[in-house]
Design a protein around this motif. Structure first.
Motif, PDB file in Angstrom:
ATOM      1  N   THR A  37      -5.515   2.948   7.524  1.00 13.58           N
ATOM      2  CA  THR A  37      -5.114   3.187   6.084  1.00 13.58           C
ATOM      3  C   THR A  37      -4.465   1.801   5.455  1.00 13.58           C
ATOM      4  O   THR A  37      -4.273   1.681   4.167  1.00 13.58           O
ATOM      5  CB  THR A  37      -4.086   4.360   5.890  1.00 13.58           C
ATOM      6  OG1 THR A  37      -2.609   3.875   6.375  1.00 13.58           O
ATOM      7  CG2 THR A  37      -4.186   5.425   6.585  1.00 13.58           C
ATOM      8  N   LEU A  38      -4.515   0.689   6.257  1.00 14.24           N
ATOM      9  CA  LEU A  38      -3.790  -0.418   5.758  1.00 14.24           C
ATOM     10  C   LEU A  38      -4.676  -1.220   4.691  1.00 14.24           C
ATOM     11  O   LEU A  38      -5.996  -1.347   4.927  1.00 14.24           O
ATOM     12  CB  LEU A  38      -3.465  -1.472   6.719  1.00 14.24           C
ATOM     13  CG  LEU A  38      -2.769  -2.685   6.281  1.00 14.24           C
ATOM     14  CD1 LEU A  38      -1.368  -2.391   5.829  1.00 14.24           C
ATOM     15  CD2 LEU A  38      -2.638  -3.809   7.169  1.00 14.24           C
ATOM     16  N   GLY A  39      -4.388  -1.669   3.567  1.00 17.08           N
ATOM     17  CA  GLY A  39      -5.048  -2.370   2.512  1.00 17.08           C
ATOM     18  C   GLY A  39      -5.905  -1.493   1.669  1.00 17.08           C
ATOM     19  O   GLY A  39      -6.031  -0.418   1.792  1.00 17.08           O
ATOM     20  N   PRO A  40      -6.499  -2.189   0.562  1.00 18.99           N
ATOM     21  CA  PRO A  40      -7.205  -1.655  -0.411  1.00 18.99           C
ATOM     22  C   PRO A  40      -8.445  -0.923   0.046  1.00 18.99           C
ATOM     23  O   PRO A  40      -8.662   0.240  -0.710  1.00 18.99           O
ATOM     24  CB  PRO A  40      -7.661  -2.645  -1.626  1.00 18.99           C
ATOM     25  CG  PRO A  40      -7.247  -3.885  -0.906  1.00 18.99           C
ATOM     26  CD  PRO A  40      -6.491  -3.785   0.250  1.00 18.99           C
ATOM     27  N   GLY A 473      -6.435 -16.133   2.287  1.00 21.29           N
ATOM     28  CA  GLY A 473      -6.456 -15.028   2.932  1.00 21.29           C
ATOM     29  C   GLY A 473      -7.680 -14.204   2.721  1.00 21.29           C
ATOM     30  O   GLY A 473      -8.599 -14.812   2.161  1.00 21.29           O
ATOM     31  N   ILE A 474      -7.787 -13.187   2.964  1.00 16.87           N
ATOM     32  CA  ILE A 474      -9.039 -12.475   3.041  1.00 16.87           C
ATOM     33  C   ILE A 474      -8.983 -11.524   1.717  1.00 16.87           C
ATOM     34  O   ILE A 474      -8.134 -10.658   1.340  1.00 16.87           O
ATOM     35  CB  ILE A 474      -9.334 -11.685   4.019  1.00 16.87           C
ATOM     36  CG1 ILE A 474     -10.710 -10.595   3.917  1.00 16.87           C
ATOM     37  CG2 ILE A 474      -8.286 -10.799   4.642  1.00 16.87           C
ATOM     38  CD1 ILE A 474     -11.114  -9.958   4.978  1.00 16.87           C
ATOM     39  N   ASP A 475     -10.074 -11.735   0.641  1.00 16.74           N
ATOM     40  CA  ASP A 475     -10.186 -10.660  -0.308  1.00 16.74           C
ATOM     41  C   ASP A 475     -11.016  -9.712   0.006  1.00 16.74           C
ATOM     42  O   ASP A 475     -12.181  -9.968   0.363  1.00 16.74           O
ATOM     43  CB  ASP A 475     -10.762 -11.668  -1.539  1.00 16.74           C
ATOM     44  CG  ASP A 475     -10.962 -10.661  -2.865  1.00 16.74           C
ATOM     45  OD1 ASP A 475     -10.839  -9.529  -2.658  1.00 16.74           O
ATOM     46  OD2 ASP A 475     -11.261 -11.167  -3.874  1.00 16.74           O
TER      47      ASP A 475
HETATM   48  P1  ADP Z   1       1.443  -0.948   2.689  1.00 12.69           P
HETATM   49  O1  ADP Z   1       1.812   0.184   2.935  1.00 12.69           O
HETATM   50  O2  ADP Z   1       1.878  -1.894   3.765  1.00 12.69           O
HETATM   51  O3  ADP Z   1       1.603  -1.468   1.255  1.00 12.69           O
HETATM   52  P2  ADP Z   1      -1.215  -1.098   1.726  1.00 12.69           P
HETATM   53  O4  ADP Z   1      -2.338  -0.131   2.210  1.00 12.69           O
HETATM   54  O5  ADP Z   1      -0.836  -0.985   0.364  1.00 12.69           O
HETATM   55  O6  ADP Z   1      -0.014  -0.754   2.757  1.00 12.69           O
HETATM   56  O7  ADP Z   1      -1.793  -2.571   2.060  1.00 12.69           O
HETATM   57  C1  ADP Z   1      -1.150  -3.660   1.948  1.00 12.69           C
HETATM   58  C2  ADP Z   1      -1.804  -4.786   2.258  1.00 12.69           C
HETATM   59  O8  ADP Z   1      -3.080  -5.292   1.397  1.00 12.69           O
HETATM   60  C3  ADP Z   1      -0.875  -6.005   1.673  1.00 12.69           C
HETATM   61  O9  ADP Z   1      -0.993  -6.959   3.019  1.00 12.69           O
HETATM   62  C4  ADP Z   1      -1.563  -6.612   0.660  1.00 12.69           C
HETATM   63  O10 ADP Z   1      -1.645  -8.161   0.527  1.00 12.69           O
HETATM   64  C5  ADP Z   1      -3.081  -6.367   1.006  1.00 12.69           C
HETATM   65  N1  ADP Z   1      -3.800  -6.335  -0.209  1.00 12.69           N
HETATM   66  C6  ADP Z   1      -3.861  -5.470  -1.311  1.00 12.69           C
HETATM   67  N2  ADP Z   1      -4.939  -5.863  -2.162  1.00 12.69           N
HETATM   68  C7  ADP Z   1      -5.845  -6.714  -1.652  1.00 12.69           C
HETATM   69  C8  ADP Z   1      -6.986  -7.487  -1.794  1.00 12.69           C
HETATM   70  N3  ADP Z   1      -7.426  -7.060  -3.000  1.00 12.69           N
HETATM   71  N4  ADP Z   1      -7.409  -7.937  -0.760  1.00 12.69           N
HETATM   72  C9  ADP Z   1      -7.032  -8.215   0.339  1.00 12.69           C
HETATM   73  N5  ADP Z   1      -5.769  -7.570   0.655  1.00 12.69           N
HETATM   74  C10 ADP Z   1      -5.175  -6.984  -0.259  1.00 12.69           C
END
Ligand code: ADP
Ligand code: MG
Length: 555
Positions: A37-40, A473-475
């Motif tokens: 579930t991590l990240g967008p 970082g990775i977009d």
């Molecule tokens: P958390 O519960 O830890 O906030 P999220 O699912 O919100 O988990 O994911 C957070 C992560 O996603 C962070 O590392 C953030 O930098 C990264 N993130 C958010 N938007 C983007 C994007 N457009 N591209 C890459 N990473 C992203």
């Protein structure tokens, strides 16, 4: 509970290495569940239970709703709460990082490292990383645009880009509007969700929104039409019910006696008239009452042209006090001129099925975020996210550093830890290197969840950072490795600081447990057995107590 009592209840015991491995596996298993579930681009989890289905990709909501049996996994899940509570974001990252640290620990244990060496190495690495973090942050020229980016990064993946920007902007405007001279006043923002309508219909209102749904039925019962809007309103607030508190007079009279009954009614009517008189003497236009108001009194108040709201919640009473300067009184008799407040406008508004009162005064910085959405569930979820966003903004203002997201900060810290570890001349050198590997789990997971190759992505990230690209970082939208600061994928520094502390604390507690003792009876001292007072900002949390966790006996 005494040692003797505890021992008397022992039914089962797991010792030493086996206990550590069991705990580690349980923590890793939980992190594995959350990691997708991590990240967008993280996937939603479908939580099914009690005939209800909830779809969410929010780490804290997921761990809240799953039934976690393993005490060690509970320690890891607590990380989500501390993280969310501290900065309003980063719950999933905290769990993923904890899982990665546990996985590294498990390998180190297999290689013959003592748990104490691992704990020491983790603490060293955390201290080093905390010291490096401020250098990776930008501290200047932060405006509302930066704030909006911070919120957008934190809420991405839940709505489309347009709605994400819209809601982030709404949160920032609400937060900023509630600022007073001495900084942000979070209690000046009221968040009010109303189901029905589109999320895009949500808006920021200048003034205080008071929920009047519960009293709206009675408003239609009154004999004369109530004003919709009162300008320059004098406002009174009663912190109790408005009925007659004279049970004695009732018992003194025999109800069988028609004359007496009539006498009682006359008495009550005259009392109520006195109430109304008190209000009119003080030119009160609007009355808020914390409890109910007797129907007859309500009718009299309406005839006197006084706009009346009953069952106003206690928290709303406090806000009314701040917004209008009214002092709540327990009895109407106590009302004097100094207790009457003022509002430039009090209006009744209807939105979909809901009614509310909007109280506005130029002297007050009260604002309200009115959140809309198709269903109660959607509105609740939006409300929770906006509350988190406001917490995030507050933690940013408390420590206004911005670090790059998308795994950039983790890769930079990992590279620094590897270089720095070479100066260490004992086994903790290896442990610090393991923390570097664990940190890189964040960009790896982000890449994998977005369908990109995690090894290639990581190698490119390392390469770019080696050449001084500290914000690479990775977009995940494009899969491109790029500068996160210019892409606006950013986080408040406190988020990353807490992430390190919270994950290290949880993993350290697990590694320090060297025996699991199952007892027949609950081992809680009292209450719910959870001690939520985590020490904030205490570095890599090497407290020697058990954090109040009942299963960590004897430490
Ligand atoms: P958390 O519960 O830890 O906030 P999220 O699912 O919100 O988990 O994911 C957070 C992560 O996603 C962070 O590392 C953030 O930098 C990264 N993130 C958010 N938007 C983007 C994007 N457009 N591209 C890459 N990473 C992203
Ligand atoms: Mg997030």
């Amino acid at each position: 509970m005494s040692q003797v009592d505890t021992i008397a209840n022992i039914t089962d015991e797991v010792d030493g290495d086996e206990a550590v491995q069991q705990n580690i596996s349980a923590g890793i298993a939980l992190a594995d569940v959350l990691q997708t579930t991590l990240g967008p681009n993280g996937r939603d989890k479908m939580l099914v239970g009690d005939g209800q289905v909830v779809l969410t990709n929010d780490g804290a909501s997921i761990v809240d709703r799953i039934d976690i049996e393993s005490p060690a996994a509970k320690l890891v899940s607590e990380v989500a709460h501390s993280q969310g509570g501290d900065v309003g974001d980063g719950a999933t990252s905290a769990i993923v990082l904890s899982g990665a640290l546990l996985r590294e620990a498990s390998e180190l244990l297999e290689d013959g490292f003592h748990p104490r060496t691992i704990v020491n190495g983790y603490a060293k690495a955390a201290t080093r990383a905390q010291a490096r973090l401020p250098d990776l942050a930008t501290w200047e020229n932060h405006d509302n645009e930066t704030r909006r980016r911070l919120v957008e990064t934190s809420i991405t993946g839940r709505w489309n880009a347009e709605l994400t920007t819209f809601l982030a902007d709404l949160a920032v405007r609400g937060y900023q509007a509630a600022r007073s001279n001495d900084g942000p006043r979070l209690e000046n923002v009221t968040i009010h969700g109303i189901a029905g309508g589109e999320t895009a219909d949500s808006k920021l209102l200048d003034g205080l929104v008071i929920d009047t749904d519960r009293s709206s039925t009675s408003l239609t019962d009154v004999p004369v039409p109530l004003p919709q809007r009162i300008e320059d309103a004098r406002v009174a607030v009663v912190d109790d019910e408005l009925t007659l508190q004279t049970p004695k007079s009732a018992s003194q009279l025999s109800v069988e006696d028609v004359d007496d009954l009539q006498q009682l009614q006359e008495f009550e009517t005259s009392e109520y008239e006195r109430y109304v008189e008190t209000l009119t003497t003080h030119d009160v236009d609007v009355l808020f009452c914390q409890k109910s108001i007797d129907d007859r009194l309500k009718a009299l108040l309406a005839r006197a042209g006084i706009l009346t709201f009953e069952r106003t919640r206690q928290d709303e009473i406090h806000k009314l006090q701040r917004a209008t300067g009214a002092s709540p009184v327990m009895r109407l008799g106590e009302l004097d001129v100094s207790a009457v407040g003022h509002a430039h406008v009090v209006e009744r508004r209807t939105l979909g099925p809901s009614e509310f009162a909007l109280v506005r005064d130029a002297a007050s910085t009260q604002v309200s975020l009115l959140l809309r959405g198709g269903t109660d569930h959607v509105v609740d979820e939006t409300e929770r996210i906006i509350v988190d966003a406001i917490d995030l903004l507050a933690s940013f203002d408390a420590r206004p550093g911005v670090v790059p997201g998308g795994g950039a900060t983790e890769v930079e810290l990992a590279a620094d830890l590897r270089t720095w570890s070479r100066g260490i001349d004992d086994r903790t050198q290896v442990v610090v290197g393991a923390v570097a590997d664990a940190l890189e789990t964040i960009p790896r997971t982000l890449a994998r969840n977005a369908g990109h190759d995690q090894i290639d992505t990581l190698l490119e990230l390392r390469h770019r950072h080696h050449h001084g690209d500290t914000a690479a970082g990775i977009d995940v939208e494009t899969g491109e490795v790029t500068d996160m600061n210019s892409r606006g994928i950013v986080a408040p520094i406190r988020l990353n600081e807490r992430l390190l502390t919270n994950a290290t604390e949880a993993v350290t507690s697990i590694l320090r447990i060297d025996g699991i003792i199952h007892v027949d009876e609950p081992v809680h001292e009292e209450g719910d057995g959870h001690n939520h007072d985590h020490q904030h900002g205490a570095g890599a949390g090497l407290q020697s107590d058990s954090h109040g966790y009942p299963w960590a006996i004897g430490h």
